[in-house]
Design an enzyme around this catalytic site. Structure first.
Site, PDB file in Angstrom:
ATOM      1  N   ASN A  13       5.798   7.537   7.591  1.00  0.00           N
ATOM      2  CA  ASN A  13       6.257   7.762   6.220  1.00  0.00           C
ATOM      3  C   ASN A  13       5.046   7.665   5.291  1.00  0.00           C
ATOM      4  O   ASN A  13       4.545   6.580   5.031  1.00  0.00           O
ATOM      5  CB  ASN A  13       7.305   6.681   5.889  1.00  0.00           C
ATOM      6  N   LYS A  15       4.870   8.207   2.208  1.00  0.00           N
ATOM      7  CA  LYS A  15       5.229   7.795   0.838  1.00  0.00           C
ATOM      8  C   LYS A  15       4.544   8.722  -0.185  1.00  0.00           C
ATOM      9  O   LYS A  15       4.395   9.911   0.082  1.00  0.00           O
ATOM     10  CB  LYS A  15       4.884   6.321   0.638  1.00  0.00           C
ATOM     11  N   HIS A  99      15.702   4.557   1.979  1.00  0.00           N
ATOM     12  CA  HIS A  99      14.543   3.673   2.149  1.00  0.00           C
ATOM     13  C   HIS A  99      14.621   2.559   1.104  1.00  0.00           C
ATOM     14  O   HIS A  99      15.087   2.778  -0.015  1.00  0.00           O
ATOM     15  CB  HIS A  99      13.255   4.484   1.985  1.00  0.00           C
ATOM     16  N   GLU A 101      12.540   1.292  -0.828  1.00  0.00           N
ATOM     17  CA  GLU A 101      11.910   1.589  -2.125  1.00  0.00           C
ATOM     18  C   GLU A 101      12.848   2.435  -2.989  1.00  0.00           C
ATOM     19  O   GLU A 101      12.888   2.287  -4.203  1.00  0.00           O
ATOM     20  CB  GLU A 101      10.555   2.282  -1.895  1.00  0.00           C
ATOM     21  N   GLU A 171      14.441  -2.142   8.504  1.00  0.00           N
ATOM     22  CA  GLU A 171      13.204  -2.494   7.818  1.00  0.00           C
ATOM     23  C   GLU A 171      13.466  -3.695   6.920  1.00  0.00           C
ATOM     24  O   GLU A 171      13.986  -3.537   5.800  1.00  0.00           O
ATOM     25  CB  GLU A 171      12.718  -1.320   6.957  1.00  0.00           C
ATOM     26  N   GLY A 177       4.959  -3.262   3.652  1.00  0.00           N
ATOM     27  CA  GLY A 177       3.726  -3.210   2.866  1.00  0.00           C
ATOM     28  C   GLY A 177       3.150  -4.574   2.546  1.00  0.00           C
ATOM     29  O   GLY A 177       2.286  -4.701   1.681  1.00  0.00           O
ATOM     30  N   SER A 217       5.206  -3.152   8.165  1.00  0.00           N
ATOM     31  CA  SER A 217       3.850  -3.579   8.569  1.00  0.00           C
ATOM     32  C   SER A 217       3.574  -3.390  10.063  1.00  0.00           C
ATOM     33  O   SER A 217       2.922  -4.233  10.688  1.00  0.00           O
ATOM     34  CB  SER A 217       3.598  -5.034   8.144  1.00  0.00           C
ATOM     35  N   GLY A 238       4.589   2.928   7.649  1.00  0.00           N
ATOM     36  CA  GLY A 238       4.090   3.319   6.332  1.00  0.00           C
ATOM     37  C   GLY A 238       2.574   3.359   6.339  1.00  0.00           C
ATOM     38  O   GLY A 238       1.958   4.309   6.820  1.00  0.00           O
TER      39      GLY A 238
HETATM   40  P1  PGA Z   1       4.679  -0.317   5.945  1.00  0.00           P
HETATM   41  O1  PGA Z   1       5.903   0.587   5.422  1.00  0.00           O
HETATM   42  O2  PGA Z   1       4.442   0.077   7.392  1.00  0.00           O
HETATM   43  O3  PGA Z   1       3.532   0.038   5.063  1.00  0.00           O
HETATM   44  O4  PGA Z   1       5.102  -1.735   5.837  1.00  0.00           O
HETATM   45  C1  PGA Z   1       7.013   0.851   6.235  1.00  0.00           C
HETATM   46  C2  PGA Z   1       8.022   1.675   5.478  1.00  0.00           C
HETATM   47  O5  PGA Z   1       8.169   1.473   4.263  1.00  0.00           O
HETATM   48  O6  PGA Z   1       8.693   2.555   6.044  1.00  0.00           O
END
Ligand code: PGA
Length: 262
Positions: A13, A15, A99, A101, A171, A177, A217, A238
């Protein structure tokens, strides 16, 4: 001899990152490295603006394409939105739905997740539906309750053929993140719970074939122990998906775990 489990499903992803030339370059590098991890399913999820460039860069490879969101109507006066048929037309086979976010920053709810996932299915896309608890819910011991609510409202009324095309991504919001990953045991507990809920509603076959991804992460160093867990079928990545070596490294490490006897 027990059959080898299916290879990992690893989706990147991106983003809101990468301009056209950067996106094309990264996708090209990943496509070139994919034969090395050919038992894995690799999917790239760039921003809308880069879908076309990425589709071109991965053409002829086994890399799949996905989008980060969609709207539930096919067309109309919905300024700023993109529909399932448009994504299909752009070469997508997958689309993220719900997601964290989008839930936290853009007001998405389990009800909008339900509508969007249905629209994705109607357009012939596989929705990758994200669920997960915030830290306060985990600390209060309410993780599974939160997941149950998201599953019940997000997938309420889905038929068995529909649910078979849905990919679920667990998640934990506190792990996205932040550099803080759920331990393999913490992730497995939730994955096993999700699979049990699918079994309760759709039967053993549908539950055992379901793809349940972990996200938060993920990097090469933690994908091996996570993928060793029975109910973790792959990853939604991500930050680490923005670098070809680390993204492919995640698939490579998961495949190493896959080759070991479960
Ligand atoms: P991250 O994001 O690997 O940067 O933690 C994962 C995601 O939001 O799908």
């Amino acid at each position: 001899m027990t059959p080898m489990r299916p290879g990992p499903f690893v989706a990147g992803n991106w983003k809101m990152h990468l301009k056209l030339s950067e996106a094309g370059e990264l996708a090209g590098k990943i496509a070139a490295a994919v034969p090395e991890v050919s038992e894995a399913t690799i999917v790239l999820i760039p921003p809308f603006t880069a879908l076309n460039a990425v589709a071109g860069a991965i053409a002829g490879s086994d890399v799949g394409l996905g989008a980060q969101d969609l709207f539930w109507d096919d067309q109309g006066a919905f300024t700023g939105e993109v529909s399932g048929p448009m994504l299909k037309d752009a070469g997508c086979a997958y689309v993220l739905v719900g997601h964290s976010e989008r839930r936290q920053l853009f007001g998405e709810t389990d009800e909008t997740v339900n509508r969007k996932a249905r629209a994705a299915l109607a357009a012939g896309l596989s929705p990758i539906v994200c669920v997960g608890e915030v830290l306060a819910e985990r600390d209060a011991g309410r993780t599974l309750e939160r997941i149950d609510g998201q599953l019940a409202r997000g997938f309420g009324g889905f038929s068995r053929p529909e649910i078979e095309r849905v990919i679920i991504a667990y998640e934990p919001v506190w792990a996205i993140g932040t550099g803080r990953t759920a331990s393999p045991g913490q992730a497995e507990e939730v994955h096993a719970h999700i699979r049990k809920r699918l079994e309760d509603s759709y039967g053993n076959d549908a539950a055992s074939c379901a793809i349940i991804l972990y996200g938060g992460s993920v990097k090469p160093a933690n994908s091996y122990p996570l993928f060793r867990e029975k109910n973790i079928d792959g990853f939604l990545v991500g930050g680490a998906s923005l670098d070809a070596d680390s993204f492919i490294g995640i698939a490579r490490e998961a495949l190493r775990a896959c080759r070991e006897e479960k």
